[in-house]
Design an enzyme around this catalytic site. Structure first.
Site, PDB file in Angstrom:
ATOM      1  N   HIS A  39      -3.465  22.041 -55.142  1.00 58.29           N
ATOM      2  CA  HIS A  39      -4.864  21.763 -55.471  1.00 58.29           C
ATOM      3  C   HIS A  39      -4.967  20.478 -56.290  1.00 58.29           C
ATOM      4  CE1 HIS A  39      -4.347  26.069 -54.805  1.00 58.29           C
ATOM      5  NE2 HIS A  39      -5.618  26.126 -54.448  1.00 58.29           N
ATOM      6  N   ILE A 200     -18.301  22.394 -57.456  1.00 59.03           N
ATOM      7  CA  ILE A 200     -17.671  22.641 -56.147  1.00 59.03           C
ATOM      8  C   ILE A 200     -16.731  23.837 -56.239  1.00 59.03           C
ATOM      9  CG2 ILE A 200     -15.997  21.706 -54.462  1.00 59.03           C
ATOM     10  CD1 ILE A 200     -18.671  20.364 -54.161  1.00 59.03           C
ATOM     11  N   HIS A 274     -10.465  20.387 -52.997  1.00 53.39           N
ATOM     12  CA  HIS A 274     -10.085  21.545 -53.814  1.00 53.39           C
ATOM     13  C   HIS A 274      -8.640  22.003 -53.597  1.00 53.39           C
ATOM     14  CE1 HIS A 274      -9.940  25.557 -55.502  1.00 53.39           C
ATOM     15  NE2 HIS A 274      -9.457  25.942 -54.330  1.00 53.39           N
ATOM     16  N   ARG A 369      -3.818  64.537 -74.474  1.00 54.05           N
ATOM     17  CA  ARG A 369      -4.577  63.473 -75.144  1.00 54.05           C
ATOM     18  C   ARG A 369      -4.691  63.765 -76.641  1.00 54.05           C
ATOM     19  NH1 ARG A 369     -10.968  64.650 -74.632  1.00 54.05           N
ATOM     20  NH2 ARG A 369     -10.807  66.869 -74.198  1.00 54.05           N
ATOM     21  N   GLU A 423     -13.726  47.527 -69.267  1.00 55.51           N
ATOM     22  CA  GLU A 423     -12.317  47.817 -69.016  1.00 55.51           C
ATOM     23  C   GLU A 423     -11.555  46.585 -68.534  1.00 55.51           C
ATOM     24  OE1 GLU A 423     -14.859  49.485 -67.669  1.00 55.51           O
ATOM     25  OE2 GLU A 423     -14.768  51.516 -68.488  1.00 55.51           O
ATOM     26  N   PHE A 449     -10.804  55.021 -64.512  1.00 55.29           N
ATOM     27  CA  PHE A 449     -11.307  53.665 -64.746  1.00 55.29           C
ATOM     28  C   PHE A 449     -10.187  52.645 -64.915  1.00 55.29           C
ATOM     29  CE2 PHE A 449     -14.870  56.362 -66.563  1.00 55.29           C
ATOM     30  CZ  PHE A 449     -15.549  56.399 -65.354  1.00 55.29           C
ATOM     31  N   HIS A 473      -7.875  62.278 -69.030  1.00 60.43           N
ATOM     32  CA  HIS A 473      -8.639  62.919 -67.958  1.00 60.43           C
ATOM     33  C   HIS A 473      -7.958  62.626 -66.630  1.00 60.43           C
ATOM     34  CE1 HIS A 473     -11.194  62.985 -71.386  1.00 60.43           C
ATOM     35  NE2 HIS A 473     -12.134  63.667 -70.786  1.00 60.43           N
ATOM     36  N   HIS A 485     -15.173  60.925 -61.145  1.00 59.65           N
ATOM     37  CA  HIS A 485     -14.398  60.819 -62.379  1.00 59.65           C
ATOM     38  C   HIS A 485     -13.001  61.420 -62.253  1.00 59.65           C
ATOM     39  CE1 HIS A 485     -18.119  59.489 -63.984  1.00 59.65           C
ATOM     40  NE2 HIS A 485     -17.771  59.611 -65.249  1.00 59.65           N
TER      41      HIS A 485
HETATM   42  C1  LIG Z   1     -10.014  36.461 -58.571  1.00 56.27           C
HETATM   43  C2  LIG Z   1      -9.816  35.331 -57.628  1.00 56.27           C
HETATM   44  N1  LIG Z   1     -10.541  35.294 -56.500  1.00 56.27           N
HETATM   45  C3  LIG Z   1     -10.354  34.291 -55.619  1.00 56.27           C
HETATM   46  C4  LIG Z   1      -9.431  33.318 -55.847  1.00 56.27           C
HETATM   47  C5  LIG Z   1      -9.179  32.231 -54.811  1.00 56.27           C
HETATM   48  N2  LIG Z   1      -9.688  30.935 -55.347  1.00 56.27           N
HETATM   49  C6  LIG Z   1      -8.873  30.034 -55.883  1.00 56.27           C
HETATM   50  S1  LIG Z   1      -9.728  28.740 -56.525  1.00 56.27           S
HETATM   51  C7  LIG Z   1     -11.194  29.407 -56.043  1.00 56.27           C
HETATM   52  C8  LIG Z   1     -12.516  28.772 -56.389  1.00 56.27           C
HETATM   53  C9  LIG Z   1     -12.471  27.352 -56.584  1.00 56.27           C
HETATM   54  O1  LIG Z   1     -13.567  26.892 -57.271  1.00 56.27           O
HETATM   55  P1  LIG Z   1     -13.465  26.428 -58.757  1.00 56.27           P
HETATM   56  O2  LIG Z   1     -13.115  27.567 -59.606  1.00 56.27           O
HETATM   57  O3  LIG Z   1     -14.718  25.711 -59.073  1.00 56.27           O
HETATM   58  O4  LIG Z   1     -12.232  25.439 -58.780  1.00 56.27           O
HETATM   59  P2  LIG Z   1     -12.259  23.912 -58.302  1.00 56.27           P
HETATM   60  O5  LIG Z   1     -12.921  23.885 -56.994  1.00 56.27           O
HETATM   61  O6  LIG Z   1     -12.985  23.167 -59.335  1.00 56.27           O
HETATM   62  O7  LIG Z   1     -10.808  23.542 -58.215  1.00 56.27           O
HETATM   63  C10 LIG Z   1     -11.009  30.593 -55.384  1.00 56.27           C
HETATM   64  C11 LIG Z   1     -12.096  31.404 -54.812  1.00 56.27           C
HETATM   65  C12 LIG Z   1      -8.696  33.390 -57.046  1.00 56.27           C
HETATM   66  N3  LIG Z   1      -7.771  32.503 -57.369  1.00 56.27           N
HETATM   67  N4  LIG Z   1      -8.930  34.391 -57.922  1.00 56.27           N
END
Ligand SMILES: Cc1ncc(C[n+]2csc(CCOP(=O)(O)OP(=O)(O)O)c2C)c(N)n1
Length: 686
Positions: A39, A200, A274, A369, A423, A449, A473, A485
């Site tokens: 990235h 973005i 990205h 518990r 949580e 949970f 629980h 639950h």
């Molecule tokens: C919980 C989770 N869901 C999905 C992803 C996959 N993922 C990696 S980066 C991203 C989004 C990118 O957008 P942003 O956070 O704005 O990063 P940028 O584009 O600025 O690099 C996603 C959906 C992840 N890493 N973690």
């Protein structure tokens, strides 16, 4: 509180600033391009603000990455880790340029997302978005808690900031609201979050899915919020950081308008920047456009390295100053200083377990518990580093330490945490506390949970963090609240996390033994799975094997007369152990001799040598497993030839004993099933 150390970095002239920032950008670009994976966009857009922080204010010593009073920096947007690796290399951590060239390759110290313990200077494993931010909340909590415990008038030995760099994705994730709300409520003034607001995400513009006013949102959480419009304005970022540090009562969010893929003629401000390499041609155009040599790649101008490496001298000076202060503190408060050293090393004090309770028949019946709650009181008194609480369920989870006060802005020395009904954040906050070191963090909720906190539990296991979960629980026997639950698949789910130790004790004495394991375990998390309902106490007079047996994960609790091989083995966990014991007596009346194996932890049992496991569960003897949870998994724990009385559908709303009866947890059914497995075994014999 302001830092007692004034760091005086040599400010680089603007042209050198720019060279430094571009070095970070192009190191990241080259890493991703060489790996053909990664990235580049976030590093290119955030390099300037990261530089402002790392060059002008972050307190760290590259030569001693674990110095306890360093500032913490967490890259919550872990996908942008090329930026972090570049920073670690140029500032002088033990991360050679060769490692940057091996980005995302087998065995390198530069994995695809930051991994704690793998790379010096990486404070937390991040990648699942939002986790790093909540880790930061946990670290900031640990800082104020340890400061309250150890600082003395005239002696400030715990005094550092926690910085987190987040992206849009981090703030879209729900955990950011849970953690943000908690941090605002707790007024964690030394938590500072830099937000790379580049508009973005993967699918395109944030306009597609993320349009709320983030500043207003965090302001509503009680945060101090600032906006920086031009991310490349290092001075503006630096002064926002200064204002954030001066704000003592509220955590800070600095929203910096960054540009993903900054400088790339065709990809800047687009989703294309990205998560994929820019491509050789675009790299060339970007470098040329910014006056950077296209070759050699991984270029670091000499003056840039020299400037960045100033961090080493700065860090050593800051740490030496801290050591002087620690010495003065030690001279004046030797006992407190020894305690500080003990907890930062994660050592247990002598005699920590000397008052642990032993329960007798006279104490029963007792829910595990409740036994856990009683054990916590004793441990809490002996271990001042124990700190935790519940996600608004303390009256049920019994996680409160009497007399230890509430952890709140008016009392940072309090050790009882009120996580609220959060949580997910609780799990990550516990991780942050453990990552910080100096505390034994624990958190409680209903077992069902645990599903809400699975992502941070998985990271706790991956990070090898000593976090303790108190899940009560624990089965359909919890009764009237009904199937929503009543946990069914949670046990097998937790057991399947590599490195997680799950313990489901059968009574009060096994619970004490389970807590002992939890406290002593350094290399990973422990989930204690406890009943709501009362259970008979397994008196140590009758069952002397409990204290030695529980640490082995599974052991023989009751056997036919010594030397007589059992006809059948009943393996049970938790509350079902009592059913197995009753079943054993009934079977004996029919002339069937049963062994009862209590198996509080399948994970620990699986780690035992085969010869021990064979003594507990000798091959060839028919097996019946009794556990009020999904049957999935048992064949892999103890062998293929088994029958299971389990729960392979959702539960039902009714009083617990009635539900258990309807699901087959009765002595009659245990006997019937035992006879059946015996019959099947006989039929199989030639
Ligand atoms: C919980 C989770 N869901 C999905 C992803 C996959 N993922 C990696 S980066 C991203 C989004 C990118 O957008 P942003 O956070 O704005 O990063 P940028 O584009 O600025 O690099 C996603 C959906 C992840 N890493 N973690």
């Amino acid at each position: 509180m302001t830092s007692s150390i004034t760091l005086a970095p040599t400010l680089a002239p603007p042209a050198l600033d720019e060279l430094c920032i571009n070095t970070l950008r192009f190191l990241a670009v080259d890493m991703v391009q060489k790996a053909n994976s990664g990235h580049p966009g976030l590093p290119m857009g955030s390099a300037a603000m990261a530089y402002a922080l790392w060059d002008r204010s972050l307190k760290f010593n590259p030569r001693d990455p674990l110095w306890p009073d360093r500032d913490r920096f967490i890259l919550s947007a872990g996908h942008g880790c090329a930026l972090l690796y570049a920073l670690l290399h140029v500032t002088g951590f033990d991360l050679p340029l060769e490692e940057l060239k091996r980005f995302r390759q087998w065995g390198s110290r530069t994995p695809g997302h930051p991994e704690y313990r793998k790379t010096p200077g990486v404070e937390a494993t991040t990648g699942p978005l939002g986790q790093g931010l909540a880790d930061g909340v946990g670290m900031a909590i640990a800082e104020v808690a340890l400061a309250a415990r150890f600082n003395r008038p005239g002696h400030t030995i715990v005094d550092h900031y926690t910085y987190v760099l987040v992206s849009d994705g981090d703030l879209e994730e729900g955990i950011s609201s849970e953690a943000g709300s908690d941090a605002g409520h707790l007024r964690l003034g030394k938590l500072i979050v830099l937000y790379a607001n580049n508009h973005i995400t993967i699918e395109g513009s944030t306009e597609l899915a993320f349009t709320e006013d983030r500043m207003a949102r965090f302001a509503a959480f009680g945060w101090h919020v600032q906006r920086v419009e031009r991310s490349n304005d290092v001075d503006a970022v630096a002064s926002a950081l200064k204002a954030a540090r001066e704000e003592q009562d509220r955590p800070s969010l600095i929203m910096v308008r960054t540009h993903i893929g900054f400088g790339s003629p065709h990809k800047q401000d687009t989703a294309a920047a990205h998560g994929e390499p820019l491509g050789l041609e675009e790299v060339r155009l970007t470098k040329e456009g910014m006056g950077w040599p296209v070759n050699p790649t991984f270029h670091i101008p000499e003056e840039v390295l020299e400037h960045f490496r100033g961090a080493v001298a700065r860090g050593s000076t800051a740490q030496a100053d801290w050591k002087r202060r620690l010495k003065a503190f030690t001279e004046e408060h030797p006992d407190v200083a020894a305690e500080f050293e003990r907890v930062t090393r994660g050592q247990l004090p002598k005699g920590w377990d000397s008052d642990l309770p032993t329960f007798t028949l006279a104490d029963g019946p007792m829910a595990t518990r409740i036994a856990s709650g009683k054990t916590i009181q004793v441990l809490g008194a002996r271990l001042p580093e124990m700190m935790g609480g519940s996600a608004d369920l303390d009256p049920s989870t019994h996680t409160h330490i009497a007399g230890a006060g509430n952890f709140e802005p008016e009392n940072w020395a309090g050790r009882n945490m009120h996580f609220g009904i959060r949580e997910h954040a609780m799990g990550a906050i516990l991780n942050g506390m453990a990552l910080h070191r100096g505390l034994i963090p624990y958190g409680g909720t209903f077992l069902i949970f645990s599903d809400y906190m699975r992502p941070p539990m998985r990271l706790a296991a991956m990070n090898g963090l000593p976090v303790i979960y108190v899940f009560t629980h624990d089965s359909i026997a919890m009764g009237e609240d009904g199937p929503t639950h009543q946990p069914v698949e949670q046990l097998v789910g937790l057991r399947s996390i590599p490195g997680m130790v799950v313990l489901r004790p059968a009574d009060a004495n096994e619970t004490v033994a389970a807590w002992r394991i939890a406290i002593e375990r350094e290399e990973g998390p422990v989930a204690l799975v406890l009943t709501r309902q009362g259970l008979p106490v397994l008196d140590l007079g009758h069952y002397p094997g409990i204290p030695a047996g529980v640490p082995l994960g599974g052991y023989v609790l009751a056997d036919p007369s010594p030397g007589t091989p059992p006809d059948v083995i009943l393996i049970a966990t938790g509350s079902e152990v009592h059913l197995a014991l009753e079943g054993r007596e009934h079977l004996a009346r029919d002339g069937v001799f049963a062994r009862v194996v209590s198996m509080p932890s399948t994970n620990i049992f699986s780690m035992q040598p085969q010869n021990y496991r064979d003594t507990v569960v000798p091959p060839g003897i028919p097996l019946l497993v009794i556990e009020a949870g999904a049957s999935l998994g048992w064949r892999s724990y103890v062998g293929p030839q088994i029958s299971v009385i389990g729960v392979d559908s959702f539960g039902a709303s009714a009083p617990g004993p009635i539900v258990m009866e309807h699901y087959g947890f009765t002595v009659e059914n245990v006997c019937k099933q035992a006879h059946q497995v015996l019959e099947q075994a006989r039929e199989k014999k030639p």
